[in-house]
Scaffold this motif. Structure first.
Motif, PDB file in Angstrom:
ATOM      1  N   LEU A  46      31.009  42.261 -19.692  1.00  0.00           N
ATOM      2  CA  LEU A  46      30.668  41.670 -18.397  1.00  0.00           C
ATOM      3  C   LEU A  46      30.794  40.152 -18.447  1.00  0.00           C
ATOM      4  N   GLU A  47      32.009  39.674 -18.542  1.00  0.00           N
ATOM      5  CA  GLU A  47      32.254  38.243 -18.646  1.00  0.00           C
ATOM      6  C   GLU A  47      32.457  37.590 -17.287  1.00  0.00           C
ATOM      7  N   GLU A  48      32.835  38.382 -16.310  1.00  0.00           N
ATOM      8  CA  GLU A  48      33.082  37.810 -14.987  1.00  0.00           C
ATOM      9  C   GLU A  48      31.767  37.472 -14.293  1.00  0.00           C
ATOM     10  N   THR A  49      31.719  36.338 -13.615  1.00  0.00           N
ATOM     11  CA  THR A  49      30.501  35.879 -12.949  1.00  0.00           C
ATOM     12  C   THR A  49      29.992  36.884 -11.930  1.00  0.00           C
ATOM     13  N   LYS A  79      14.377  44.002 -17.962  1.00  0.00           N
ATOM     14  CA  LYS A  79      15.102  45.242 -17.719  1.00  0.00           C
ATOM     15  C   LYS A  79      15.609  45.785 -19.047  1.00  0.00           C
ATOM     16  N   GLU A  80      15.210  47.009 -19.390  1.00  0.00           N
ATOM     17  CA  GLU A  80      15.638  47.629 -20.638  1.00  0.00           C
ATOM     18  C   GLU A  80      16.949  48.389 -20.442  1.00  0.00           C
ATOM     19  N   TYR A  81      17.854  48.225 -21.423  1.00  0.00           N
ATOM     20  CA  TYR A  81      19.117  48.961 -21.416  1.00  0.00           C
ATOM     21  C   TYR A  81      19.258  49.849 -22.649  1.00  0.00           C
ATOM     22  N   SER A  82      18.172  49.909 -23.429  1.00  0.00           N
ATOM     23  CA  SER A  82      17.994  50.870 -24.517  1.00  0.00           C
ATOM     24  C   SER A  82      16.521  50.769 -24.882  1.00  0.00           C
ATOM     25  N   ASP A  83      16.100  51.466 -25.919  1.00  0.00           N
ATOM     26  CA  ASP A  83      14.687  51.394 -26.312  1.00  0.00           C
ATOM     27  C   ASP A  83      14.289  49.988 -26.749  1.00  0.00           C
ATOM     28  N   LEU A 137      23.968  50.866 -19.771  1.00  0.00           N
ATOM     29  CA  LEU A 137      24.828  50.498 -18.646  1.00  0.00           C
ATOM     30  C   LEU A 137      26.280  50.357 -19.062  1.00  0.00           C
ATOM     31  N   THR A 138      26.538  49.609 -20.142  1.00  0.00           N
ATOM     32  CA  THR A 138      27.911  49.323 -20.553  1.00  0.00           C
ATOM     33  C   THR A 138      28.454  50.304 -21.587  1.00  0.00           C
ATOM     34  N   LYS A 139      27.546  51.085 -22.228  1.00  0.00           N
ATOM     35  CA  LYS A 139      27.894  52.019 -23.303  1.00  0.00           C
ATOM     36  C   LYS A 139      28.392  51.301 -24.553  1.00  0.00           C
ATOM     37  N   GLU A 140      28.209  50.004 -24.637  1.00  0.00           N
ATOM     38  CA  GLU A 140      28.583  49.264 -25.843  1.00  0.00           C
ATOM     39  C   GLU A 140      27.552  49.505 -26.945  1.00  0.00           C
ATOM     40  N   GLU A 141      28.028  49.534 -28.201  1.00  0.00           N
ATOM     41  CA  GLU A 141      27.152  49.783 -29.343  1.00  0.00           C
ATOM     42  C   GLU A 141      26.775  48.468 -30.018  1.00  0.00           C
TER      43      GLU A 141
END
Length: 291
Positions: A13-16, A49-53, A242-246
């Protein structure tokens, strides 16, 4: 701070515009919300805001006259799990538009001064003028956008035992020095001089990474940025919902204290394993438990 969003799984998510959408989602539906009536005409707000534990984003700002949120900072964060016992800390406000606070303290075991970015600002504002407040512990986190896994230094049991004895000896001297013991202060100064001289001799014939098992060195102009080298004692992988990035989360022992390093899987050269070492540039933040 925004440049470290990759460390919590927001590398893509680099775009403003994309980040604006994420920020609006956090404002509309935060996992946690903290408010402080700081001063007579200021209402400070933190939205988590949590995006994992363990990984997430903090949106920090202030409510205006129309009760609309004016956003100051977008802060990637990880909830720390490793605690450090600290006698006292100094919290310093940096006078800028982002309402940032930094914490300064001295590590009890090594005597090293450490600075980190304060995660829980609203908690601090609530006890700022309370004379009875004290610090129970701190939890340090290091966010990284570039790092490498390297081999450890080869040591046998004798080397490890000698190292532990030396560390305990220095820790005892540091405690005495804090109490004003002149002999302890002199011994620490002599030890530092001898170590520096030995380091100069060895660097003429050996690679730096074979001499130093670990280091924690200020890096750049930002107070909370460090170049670190330490031994990986544990690790796991978290996935941003959200992004599924590890993201790799590593427990790293560095100069006799432990902190957790977060780095996007795509930003790390090598695969972490217990006993290997991590080397990289990090932005250190932390949670202070006030009572």
């Amino acid at each position: 701070m925004e440049q470290y969003l990759s460390a919590v799984g927001f590398k893509k998510l680099e775009e403003t515009k994309q980040m604006k959408d994420v920020i609006q989602q956090i404002i509309n539906n935060p996992t946690e919300k903290y408010i402080s009536n700081y001063g007579e005409d200021k209402i400070k707000v933190e939205l988590l805001k949590e995006y994992s534990d363990e990984l997430g984003i903090i949106v920090r700002g202030e409510l205006d006259e129309k009760e609309e949120l004016k956003v100051f900072s977008i802060i990637p964060y990880k909830k720390g799990n490793l605690t450090m016992d600290i006698d006292e800390v100094d919290v310093i406000y940096t006078n800028n538009s982002k309402d940032d606070y930094y914490v300064y303290f001295e590590d009890i075991k090594t005597g090293n001064p450490i600075t980190f970015y304060l995660q829980n600002v609203v908690d601090y504002l609530d006890i700022d003028e309370d004379e009875d407040a004290y610090v129970e512990n701190i939890r340090l986190i290091a966010l990284s956008t570039e790092g490498t896994v390297i081999f450890p230094i080869n040591k046998d049991e004798v080397d490890k035992n000698l190292e532990q004895e030396e560390e305990q000896w220095r820790a005892n001297l540091l405690e005495l020095a804090r109490e004003g013991d002149e002999e302890a202060i002199q011994l620490l100064e002599i030890d530092a001089e001898q170590s520096a001289e030995l380091f100069k001799v060895r660097t003429k014939h050996e690679d730096l990474l074979t001499i130093l098992e670990g280091y924690f060195i200020p890096y750049g102009l930002n107070d909370a940025e460090y170049s670190i080298l330490g031994t990986i004692e544990d690790f796991c992988v978290e996935t941003n919902s959200l992004t599924k990035e590890e993201v790799y989360i590593m427990d790293v022992m560095c100069l006799n204290f432990k902190l957790q390093v977060c780095i996007n899987k795509k930003d790390l050269i090598g695969i972490p394993s217990i006993g290997m070492r991590y080397k990289g540039i990090c932005y250190v933040q932390g949670h202070v438990e006030f009572s």
